[in-house]
Design a protein around this motif. Structure first.
Motif, PDB file in Angstrom:
ATOM      1  N   SER A  42      40.792  27.807  41.917  1.00 55.03           N
ATOM      2  CA  SER A  42      39.583  28.622  41.742  1.00 55.03           C
ATOM      3  C   SER A  42      39.203  29.329  43.041  1.00 55.03           C
ATOM      4  CB  SER A  42      38.416  27.747  41.264  1.00 55.03           C
ATOM      5  OG  SER A  42      38.686  27.187  39.997  1.00 55.03           O
ATOM      6  N   ILE A  43      39.313  28.604  44.158  1.00 55.44           N
ATOM      7  CA  ILE A  43      39.029  29.221  45.466  1.00 55.44           C
ATOM      8  C   ILE A  43      40.025  30.347  45.740  1.00 55.44           C
ATOM      9  CG2 ILE A  43      39.029  28.813  47.960  1.00 55.44           C
ATOM     10  CD1 ILE A  43      38.049  25.932  47.294  1.00 55.44           C
ATOM     11  N   PHE A  98      34.974  21.981  35.679  1.00 54.47           N
ATOM     12  CA  PHE A  98      34.949  22.106  37.134  1.00 54.47           C
ATOM     13  C   PHE A  98      35.126  23.559  37.592  1.00 54.47           C
ATOM     14  CE2 PHE A  98      35.355  17.565  36.998  1.00 54.47           C
ATOM     15  CZ  PHE A  98      34.713  17.148  38.156  1.00 54.47           C
ATOM     16  N   SER A  99      35.955  24.328  36.892  1.00 55.49           N
ATOM     17  CA  SER A  99      36.119  25.730  37.292  1.00 55.49           C
ATOM     18  C   SER A  99      34.852  26.532  36.990  1.00 55.49           C
ATOM     19  CB  SER A  99      37.331  26.353  36.585  1.00 55.49           C
ATOM     20  OG  SER A  99      37.197  26.303  35.179  1.00 55.49           O
ATOM     21  N   ALA A 100      34.266  26.298  35.813  1.00 55.53           N
ATOM     22  CA  ALA A 100      33.020  27.002  35.463  1.00 55.53           C
ATOM     23  C   ALA A 100      31.900  26.615  36.420  1.00 55.53           C
ATOM     24  CB  ALA A 100      32.627  26.684  34.025  1.00 55.53           C
ATOM     25  N   LEU A 101      31.840  25.337  36.776  1.00 53.61           N
ATOM     26  CA  LEU A 101      30.813  24.866  37.715  1.00 53.61           C
ATOM     27  C   LEU A 101      30.998  25.505  39.085  1.00 53.61           C
ATOM     28  CD1 LEU A 101      28.424  22.873  37.825  1.00 53.61           C
ATOM     29  CD2 LEU A 101      30.024  21.139  38.679  1.00 53.61           C
ATOM     30  N   ILE A 115      42.383  37.455  39.490  1.00 56.08           N
ATOM     31  CA  ILE A 115      41.680  37.108  38.246  1.00 56.08           C
ATOM     32  C   ILE A 115      42.101  38.055  37.133  1.00 56.08           C
ATOM     33  CG2 ILE A 115      39.413  37.041  37.109  1.00 56.08           C
ATOM     34  CD1 ILE A 115      38.237  36.028  39.739  1.00 56.08           C
ATOM     35  N   GLU A 116      42.127  39.351  37.445  1.00 58.07           N
ATOM     36  CA  GLU A 116      42.503  40.356  36.445  1.00 58.07           C
ATOM     37  C   GLU A 116      43.918  40.122  35.918  1.00 58.07           C
ATOM     38  OE1 GLU A 116      42.665  45.234  35.898  1.00 58.07           O
ATOM     39  OE2 GLU A 116      42.487  44.339  37.899  1.00 58.07           O
ATOM     40  N   ALA A 117      44.823  39.676  36.792  1.00 57.86           N
ATOM     41  CA  ALA A 117      46.216  39.457  36.394  1.00 57.86           C
ATOM     42  C   ALA A 117      46.356  38.370  35.341  1.00 57.86           C
ATOM     43  CB  ALA A 117      47.048  39.082  37.621  1.00 57.86           C
ATOM     44  N   ARG A 118      45.347  37.483  35.253  1.00 54.27           N
ATOM     45  CA  ARG A 118      45.401  36.390  34.258  1.00 54.27           C
ATOM     46  C   ARG A 118      44.678  36.746  32.962  1.00 54.27           C
ATOM     47  NH1 ARG A 118      47.024  35.199  39.543  1.00 54.27           N
ATOM     48  NH2 ARG A 118      48.636  33.596  39.316  1.00 54.27           N
ATOM     49  N   THR A 119      44.363  38.008  32.767  1.00 50.94           N
ATOM     50  CA  THR A 119      43.678  38.428  31.536  1.00 50.94           C
ATOM     51  C   THR A 119      44.538  39.373  30.711  1.00 50.94           C
ATOM     52  OG1 THR A 119      42.603  40.281  32.686  1.00 50.94           O
ATOM     53  CG2 THR A 119      41.406  38.200  32.629  1.00 50.94           C
ATOM     54  N   LYS A 120      45.847  39.420  31.009  1.00 49.39           N
ATOM     55  CA  LYS A 120      46.743  40.331  30.292  1.00 49.39           C
ATOM     56  C   LYS A 120      47.972  39.584  29.772  1.00 49.39           C
ATOM     57  CE  LYS A 120      45.324  44.299  33.106  1.00 49.39           C
ATOM     58  NZ  LYS A 120      45.756  45.314  34.081  1.00 49.39           N
ATOM     59  N   CYS A 163      41.502  28.367  35.027  1.00 52.23           N
ATOM     60  CA  CYS A 163      40.408  28.580  35.972  1.00 52.23           C
ATOM     61  C   CYS A 163      39.713  29.921  35.717  1.00 52.23           C
ATOM     62  CB  CYS A 163      40.935  28.522  37.404  1.00 52.23           C
ATOM     63  SG  CYS A 163      41.541  26.899  37.900  1.00 52.23           S
ATOM     64  N   VAL A 164      40.487  30.927  35.326  1.00 55.37           N
ATOM     65  CA  VAL A 164      39.903  32.231  34.999  1.00 55.37           C
ATOM     66  C   VAL A 164      39.025  32.113  33.751  1.00 55.37           C
ATOM     67  CG1 VAL A 164      40.413  34.606  34.284  1.00 55.37           C
ATOM     68  CG2 VAL A 164      41.736  33.548  36.103  1.00 55.37           C
ATOM     69  N   THR A 165      39.425  31.246  32.831  1.00 53.88           N
ATOM     70  CA  THR A 165      38.572  30.975  31.663  1.00 53.88           C
ATOM     71  C   THR A 165      37.234  30.413  32.120  1.00 53.88           C
ATOM     72  OG1 THR A 165      40.531  30.497  30.319  1.00 53.88           O
ATOM     73  CG2 THR A 165      38.413  29.774  29.450  1.00 53.88           C
ATOM     74  N   GLY A 166      37.278  29.507  33.108  1.00 54.11           N
ATOM     75  CA  GLY A 166      36.038  28.977  33.683  1.00 54.11           C
ATOM     76  C   GLY A 166      35.211  30.065  34.338  1.00 54.11           C
ATOM     77  N   PHE A 167      35.889  31.022  34.991  1.00 48.48           N
ATOM     78  CA  PHE A 167      35.200  32.175  35.591  1.00 48.48           C
ATOM     79  C   PHE A 167      34.485  32.977  34.505  1.00 48.48           C
ATOM     80  CE2 PHE A 167      35.293  36.735  36.458  1.00 48.48           C
ATOM     81  CZ  PHE A 167      34.643  36.821  37.681  1.00 48.48           C
TER      82      PHE A 167
END
Length: 348
Positions: A42-43, A98-101, A115-120, A163-167
């Motif tokens: 996440s970091i 934990f990622s959302a938190l 982050i964008e790369a994990r949405t395609k 983790c991107v889902t948590g974002f």
């Protein structure tokens, strides 16, 4: 060819079954390792650092319960399948919490490239999952090459999409959350599917079905579920490919039809409109590229197959050092050529 196909050598079948079952638990040390990998990944996503994300993937224990699911189906062990599925679900829950938190508490909410790369998610991610799953189960089955597991963890990239889902959840962005979770699920499913295929190929011992009909129905269920999972990725892949072709044609348009005047082009971007057409914005310096050229540009785009695109030219007074240096170089070259021509005329 026979030696190439031989995966049996060095494979401890019962040992592999016990090893996968023993490592799939998401309690104790594994749970702590999972939490650490989630926060590190996440970091890395927050900092847009690929190296930090890879560090998070290396220590993630998420692969084991996925291999456990493939194992449970392959050997027809319903208890093992249920156990693996429960721990896989627990891992997903821990990761999302934990990622959302983290993203909720940390004020840095920039939508970075990582982050964008994990949405395609696309059809190609299926291949990553399949080959990663094959490498993973072969590594577990043959202890002498178990060092490939970290590489498998990086290649399949299971942790970052989660983790991107948590974002997405932390920022209320459901589009990001659903697409990234689908990517995670796509990779996970095909890692498990590849595990199932390899274990059946290696003829691992399995519990006999009550009847041939039950075995056939089980295979049909797996096949139908696979097709349902694949369809969205194919649709997304087609759209991504169309975007790639369009962007490539626009780059060709810039190179061919703007040509040497590219030194006056600061930037360009294609923006969708609410109606059927899009707009290609050209951000330019000076008057070398101007509105009188718009009809020619639009006709050129149409001839290259980029349909229904209007061109808009935006003058800019911003100064960028790279552009200044480029212009100075161009002017210096022009000056040198003029001096050469003047010298030649004098000699004549």
């Amino acid at each position: 060819i026979k030696d190439f196909r031989d995966l049996d050598r060095g494979v401890d079948k019962w040992g592999t079954i016990q090893l996968i079952k023993s490592k799939q638990s998401m309690s104790g040390a594994n749970a702590w390792m999972l939490m650490c990998s989630i926060l590190i990944a996440s970091i890395g996503l927050n900092l847009d650092s690929e190296a930090v994300i890879i560090g998070g993937m290396l220590i993630s224990p998420l692969m084991s319960p996925i291999l456990g699911i493939g194992l449970g189906v392959a050997i027809n062990d319903k208890d093992a399948l249920l156990h693996a599925t429960m721990h896989f679900g627990a891992a997903i829950l821990i990761a999302l919490i934990f990622s959302a938190l983290y993203f909720w508490l940390i004020p840095l909410d920039e939508f970075t490239e990582q982050i964008e790369a994990r949405t395609k998610p696309t059809f190609l991610d299926i291949l990553i999952g399949v080959f990663g799953g094959v490498a993973g189960i072969v590594s577990f089955a043959r202890k002498d090459i178990s060092t490939t597991i970290p590489g498998v963890a990086i290649a399949t990239a299971l942790m970052p999409p989660l983790c991107v889902t948590g974002f997405g959840l932390a920022n209320g962005n459901w589009d990001v959350a659903t697409k990234s979770f689908y990517l995670f699920f796509l990779n996970s499913f095909f890692v498990a599917f590849a595990t199932y295929i390899v274990l059946r190929y290696l003829k691992f011992p399995y519990k006999e079905y009550a009847s041939r009909k039950e075995r056939f129905l089980n295979m049909i269920k797996v096949l139908i579920f696979s097709i349902v999972v694949i369809i969205p990725s194919i649709i997304i892949f087609i759209n991504v490919y169309k975007d790639y072709v369009r962007d490539d044609r626009i780059r060709k348009f810039i190179e061919v039809y703007i040509g040497d005047n590219q030194i006056f082009l600061d930037n360009y971007t294609l923006m969708p409109r609410t109606d059927t057409s899009d707009v290609l914005y050209l951000k330019v310096y000076g008057e070398a590229i101007n509105d009188t050229q718009i009809p020619r540009f639009e006709k050129a785009l149409d001839s290259l197959g980029v349909r229904n695109v209007n061109v808009a030219i935006i003058p800019t007074s911003e100064i960028q050092l790279k552009k200044v240096e480029q212009l100075e170089t161009e002017l210096s070259e022009v000056g040198d050529k003029l001096n050469e021509q003047i010298a030649q005329l004098k000699n004549e």
